[in-house]
Design a protein around this motif. Structure first.
Motif, mmCIF file in Angstrom:
data_model
loop_
_atom_site.group_PDB
_atom_site.id
_atom_site.type_symbol
_atom_site.label_atom_id
_atom_site.label_comp_id
_atom_site.label_asym_id
_atom_site.label_seq_id
_atom_site.Cartn_x
_atom_site.Cartn_y
_atom_site.Cartn_z
ATOM 1 N N UNK A 1 0.794 -1.222 0.000
ATOM 2 C CA UNK A 1 0.000 0.000 0.000
ATOM 3 C C UNK A 1 0.831 1.279 0.000
ATOM 4 N N UNK A 2 2.039 1.236 0.540
ATOM 5 C CA UNK A 2 2.781 2.486 0.717
ATOM 6 C C UNK A 2 4.241 2.362 0.278
ATOM 7 N N UNK A 3 4.485 2.166 -1.018
ATOM 8 C CA UNK A 3 5.872 2.250 -1.502
ATOM 9 C C UNK A 3 6.370 3.687 -1.382
ATOM 10 N N UNK A 4 7.643 3.843 -1.077
ATOM 11 C CA UNK A 4 8.230 5.174 -0.893
ATOM 12 C C UNK A 4 8.936 5.622 -2.161
ATOM 13 N N UNK A 5 9.196 6.927 -2.233
ATOM 14 C CA UNK A 5 9.791 7.526 -3.421
ATOM 15 C C UNK A 5 11.301 7.661 -3.243
ATOM 16 N N UNK A 6 12.044 7.163 -4.214
ATOM 17 C CA UNK A 6 13.500 7.292 -4.196
ATOM 18 C C UNK A 6 13.914 8.692 -4.611
ATOM 19 N N UNK A 7 15.162 9.038 -4.288
ATOM 20 C CA UNK A 7 15.713 10.337 -4.703
ATOM 21 C C UNK A 7 17.206 10.181 -4.917
ATOM 22 N N UNK A 8 17.791 11.190 -5.529
ATOM 23 C CA UNK A 8 19.208 11.121 -5.863
ATOM 24 C C UNK A 8 20.105 11.138 -4.624
ATOM 25 N N UNK A 9 19.597 11.654 -3.493
ATOM 26 C CA UNK A 9 20.424 11.716 -2.281
ATOM 27 C C UNK A 9 20.361 10.444 -1.442
ATOM 28 N N UNK A 10 19.685 9.420 -1.964
ATOM 29 C CA UNK A 10 19.604 8.153 -1.252
ATOM 30 C C UNK A 10 18.538 8.105 -0.184
ATOM 31 N N UNK A 11 17.766 9.193 -0.037
ATOM 32 C CA UNK A 11 16.718 9.248 0.977
ATOM 33 C C UNK A 11 15.376 8.950 0.322
ATOM 34 N N UNK A 12 14.646 8.004 0.902
ATOM 35 C CA UNK A 12 13.314 7.638 0.441
ATOM 36 C C UNK A 12 12.296 8.395 1.273
ATOM 37 N N UNK A 13 11.231 8.874 0.609
ATOM 38 C CA UNK A 13 10.281 9.761 1.262
ATOM 39 C C UNK A 13 8.839 9.333 0.971
ATOM 40 N N UNK A 14 7.990 9.617 1.942
ATOM 41 C CA UNK A 14 6.553 9.466 1.730
ATOM 42 C C UNK A 14 5.807 10.167 2.855
ATOM 43 N N UNK A 15 4.844 11.007 2.469
ATOM 44 C CA UNK A 15 3.917 11.605 3.434
ATOM 45 C C UNK A 15 2.642 10.779 3.430
ATOM 46 N N UNK A 16 2.205 10.364 4.615
ATOM 47 C CA UNK A 16 0.974 9.589 4.732
ATOM 48 C C UNK A 16 -0.004 10.365 5.604
ATOM 49 N N UNK A 17 -1.107 10.801 5.041
ATOM 50 C CA UNK A 17 -2.086 11.548 5.830
ATOM 51 C C UNK A 17 -2.681 10.701 6.961
ATOM 52 N N UNK A 18 -3.015 11.413 8.038
ATOM 53 C CA UNK A 18 -3.756 10.856 9.171
ATOM 54 C C UNK A 18 -2.974 9.832 9.987
ATOM 55 N N UNK A 19 -1.681 9.673 9.723
ATOM 56 C CA UNK A 19 -0.849 8.895 10.650
ATOM 57 C C UNK A 19 -0.664 9.728 11.908
ATOM 58 N N UNK A 20 -0.807 9.091 13.060
ATOM 59 C CA UNK A 20 -0.818 9.807 14.343
ATOM 60 C C UNK A 20 0.302 9.302 15.248
ATOM 61 N N UNK A 21 0.577 10.095 16.279
ATOM 62 C CA UNK A 21 1.483 9.642 17.333
ATOM 63 C C UNK A 21 0.943 8.349 17.917
ATOM 64 N N UNK A 22 1.817 7.389 18.079
ATOM 65 C CA UNK A 22 1.416 6.085 18.596
ATOM 66 C C UNK A 22 1.289 5.017 17.535
ATOM 67 N N UNK A 23 1.237 5.407 16.272
ATOM 68 C CA UNK A 23 1.174 4.406 15.208
ATOM 69 C C UNK A 23 2.516 3.686 15.085
ATOM 70 N N UNK A 24 2.462 2.402 14.837
ATOM 71 C CA UNK A 24 3.655 1.567 14.699
ATOM 72 C C UNK A 24 4.037 1.454 13.225
ATOM 73 N N UNK A 25 5.348 1.323 12.973
ATOM 74 C CA UNK A 25 5.778 1.184 11.583
ATOM 75 C C UNK A 25 7.158 0.540 11.505
ATOM 76 N N UNK A 26 7.437 -0.020 10.342
ATOM 77 C CA UNK A 26 8.762 -0.494 9.945
ATOM 78 C C UNK A 26 8.934 -0.225 8.452
ATOM 79 N N UNK A 27 10.145 -0.495 7.978
ATOM 80 C CA UNK A 27 10.428 -0.357 6.557
ATOM 81 C C UNK A 27 10.637 -1.738 5.952
ATOM 82 N N UNK A 28 10.027 -1.946 4.781
ATOM 83 C CA UNK A 28 10.287 -3.159 4.013
ATOM 84 C C UNK A 28 11.167 -2.789 2.831
#
Length: 746
Positions: free
Chosen positions: A172-199
């Protein structure tokens, strides 16, 4: 569709899309679906929801529904907007294949204007990386709340977010690559307390273990080990009146603590009584802080409180450098603990571990499929003692990650200092390595030049931003200039642990008193090199683990003599130049070796036996020594000035007596006399620099400390009898196995 779009959509379905924004969200019509005229400059909205049965598009500003989106291929839905349409921000009404319905603000509509922020502040990358709660002004009167996620993985083929907000579905949420090696994604309505990891998938497309966020500010306990979205700005500090302490001319007496074993809830008299658990940060604030204040310490030093999955590492194998361990509560709870320390006049020092990191699969090891944070060559990148990875200090991104972390604890948690662990292992390429297991540097030496450069940058940065903070090196070799400024070719630390003093003085105390005459120089040798560094005299946790027993257990003789030796030794330590550190339990004369799964021997303080009396005596003595130390500038003000110390008696080998003077500024000097035999020395003459009356400030043999009560109760008057280079002298009674502090009458 064009081949490029088809290729990106194939990558989406295969879970390895690196540029989802190139195909998802709002775009100019880039091909001619049925009934669409590309020449009319129409827009197309493309959504990726592989779990959806149907998707309806809703204008977030007007509430109007342009209509149902068309599924053009598995998981991909499209809607062509009428020419001239002014759709700004939209939400989706989704019905899933299992017939659940929900509303969803599509992240793919937030593209370049969200990602355009560029981080340029050196060594403050934590302000940019990780999960940041943000509010995006999308349309008039419409702010979209959510979290911006960033992770550095330059060699990954793809990175996706999994978490409690998407059912841990990486599609559902692939991130965007960039030339600086940093992957980015803004996800609306994610709140403090939500759990996450990177695949992540490596360059070959191989799926890696799910990774926690290297910049995660809050972490789940094992076995989940997920990162937790946290609002770093929510806590309101109340320590505005606190000033950093720890300058060279100030008293520094440190109480070193392992938070999980200082005291445990539910234990009484070593028997379980209810739930056996750690105290929370709040409970520690209520119990530990008043205790440390009452004992008179100036600082509390915490074994690494950064998140670590294995409790048996005591925190020295951290996985979450940016997260205070959630064993005891939330990051806000830890901030409140530090806040309370400051409000009660206590500085806070953290043990910090930039020397190595563990190989837990959710951690930094081979983070993007390559040795991103560690050296690739195991001769540099693998620590044989601890079976851990070693940071690659030559990489700018790694240096930034670590130095930013040091500033993070000072910036966000108001920490007063960092004690850097295992510095010796960083400085030498051949540390714990046999011949053939290491390679020399470019000059043919064993110095780890990149680590040296890193440590210098670290200290320059910390002191550049926080001149009154302190950095402390645990460095066990004779590396020159550890606490010298970098402009004098030093490493730039504020202090260095004096491991030599600890070893020599404890070895001396282990000898039976009748044999100490043969080892007289062991207590004096530290002053031969004392002024080469800014030393801290440390009796740390390292001396009471791994079969070493306790400090009390190192003392010879029966219980009376052991406790008397310990009291005399503490007196010598507090009189010796250099700042002080005691590990918890030392102040009660613990009888059992420290166990991180247990608590201190608190029952000793309630014991009516002789041992209990002795323990209470040591407890009171440490409190009184701290008070004496803090109230007499002669004992701390000139710690690193040769004028502040001079031997008076250093050659009384036969009687194992030492006497020395401490001086500080314009304050009266303090005379310290130690008798390390069990014989009372009556009529012992000591030369002094001042004529007149002298008073006994403290005597470790006083009955109040469990001693025999041999004290100099009355005022002592000097006699005009030359001794030890002075024209006048005092005649003292030296207690058995005791240390005496004396001061002239003003």
């Amino acid at each position: 569709m064009t081949n490029s779009i088809e290729s990106l959509l194939d990558d989406l379905r295969d879970g390895c899309c690196a540029r989802p924004f190139d195909v998802l969200g709002v775009h100019d019509v880039d091909y001619a679906p049925s009934g669409v005229d590309p020449s009319r400059k129409e827009k197309i909205v493309r959504v990726w929801r592989p779990d959806a049965l149907s998707v309806h598009l809703v204008d977030l500003e007007t509430g109007q529904m342009p209509g149902e989106m068309v599924q053009v291929t598995s998981g991909v839905f499209e809607r062509v907007l009428d020419a001239g349409s002014s759709l700004h921000v939209y939400r989706l009404e989704i019905q899933t294949k299992d017939h659940q319905s929900f509303t969803y603000v599509d992240p793919w509509q937030f593209g370049a204007h969200v990602f355009s922020q560029v981080f340029v502040e050196p060594y403050r990358s934590y302000r940019y990386m990780g999960a940041r709660l943000v509010s995006i002004t999308a349309v008039a009167g419409q702010d979209v709340q959510g979290a911006m996620f960033r992770v550095y993985a330059p060699h990954a083929r793809s990175v996706a977010l999994v978490g409690s907000f998407n059912g841990w579905d990486a599609r559902l949420h692939p991130m965007q690559a960039s030339d600086d090696g940093i992957w980015r994604l803004f996800i609306p309505h994610v709140c403090a307390g939500d759990l996450y990891k990177f695949e992540l998938r490596d360059l070959e497309g191989t799926l890696l273990p799910h990774k926690s966020d290297p910049y995660g500010f809050y972490a789940e306990q094992p076995p989940g080990n997920a990162s937790i979205v946290y609002d770093q700005d929510r806590y309101r500090w109340q320590d505005s009146n606190w000033l950093h302490q720890g300058q060279l001319q100030q008293p520094v007496s440190v109480y070193e603590v392992h938070l999980g074993s200082w005291r445990r809830e539910g234990r009484r008299e070593k028997q379980l009584n209810g739930e056996d658990r750690w105290l929370t940060y709040q409970e520690l604030a209520n119990e530990l802080i008043p205790y440390v204040v009452e004992q008179g310490f100036t600082h509390i030093e915490l074994l690494p409180p950064m998140e670590h999955p294995f409790s048996g590492s005591w925190g020295y194998q951290p996985v979450g450098l940016y997260a205070p361990t959630s064993r005891f509560g939330s990051p806000d709870d830890f901030k409140a603990f530090v806040d309370r320390c400051h409000q009660n006049g206590l500085g806070v020092i953290l043990d910090w571990v930039p020397a190595h990191f563990p190989s837990d699969p959710h951690g930094l090891g081979r983070f993007d499929g390559t040795p991103l944070y560690e050296y690739a060559d195991p001769k540099r990148g693998w620590h044989p003692d601890w079976q851990t990875h070693i940071y690659d200090y030559g990489k700018p991104a790694v240096r930034d990650f670590l130095i930013s972390n040091a500033l993070f604890w000072l910036d966000c948690f108001h920490i007063d200092g960092l004690r850097v662990d295992a510095v010796a292992s960083m400085l030498y390429l051949d540390y714990s390595r046999a011949e053939g297991e290491w390679e020399p540097n470019i000059h043919g030496g064993n110095e780890h030049l990149e680590a040296v450069d890193f440590l210098k940058r670290l200290n320059e940065t910390v002191y550049g931003h926080y001149p009154d903070a302190i950095t402390i090196a645990e460095e066990s070799t004779s590396w020159p200039g550890v606490s010298k400024p970098t402009y004098e070719n030093g490493l730039g630390f504020g202090y260095k642990w004096n491991m030599g003093w600890m070893h020599d003085s404890l070895e001396y105390m282990k000898h039976e008193p009748q044999y100490r005459r043969y080892h007289h120089g062991e207590l004096m040798f530290s002053m031969e090199y004392h002024y080469s560094e800014h030393f801290i005299l440390a009796l740390s946790h390292d001396e009471v683990v791994h079969g070493k027993g306790t400090l009390l257990g190192k003392m010879p003789g029966d219980d009376w003599r052991r406790f008397a030796n310990l009291r005399a030794y503490y007196g010598f330590m507090f009189a010796h130049p250099g700042k002080k550190l005691l590990f918890m339990g030392a102040e009660i004369g613990s009888l059992t070796e420290w166990n991180h799964d247990d608590q201190l021997d608190w029952t000793l303080l309630d014991d009516d036996s002789e041992r209990g009396i002795f323990s209470r005596g040591v407890h009171k003595l440490v409190r009184d020594l701290n008070q004496l130390y803090r109230s007499h500038p002669a004992l701390y003000q000139s710690d690193y000035d040769s004028w502040g110390f001079s031997w008076v008696v250093g050659d009384d080998t036969e009687q194992s007596v030492y006497a020395f003077l401490r001086r500080g500024g314009s304050q009266p000097p303090v005379l310290v006399v130690c008798n390390f035999t069990p014989e009372v020395r009556y009529g012992y003459r000591v030369g002094v620099p001042t004529v007149g009356k002298w008073y006994e400030l403290l005597n470790t043999d006083a009955a109040a400390y469990g001693g025999s009560g041999v004290i100099n109760a009355d005022c002592l008057n000097t006699e005009f009898v030359e001794a030890h280079g002075y024209e006048q002298s005092l005649v003292l009674t030296l207690p058995p196995l005791g240390t005496v502090f004396l001061i002239p009458d003003d």
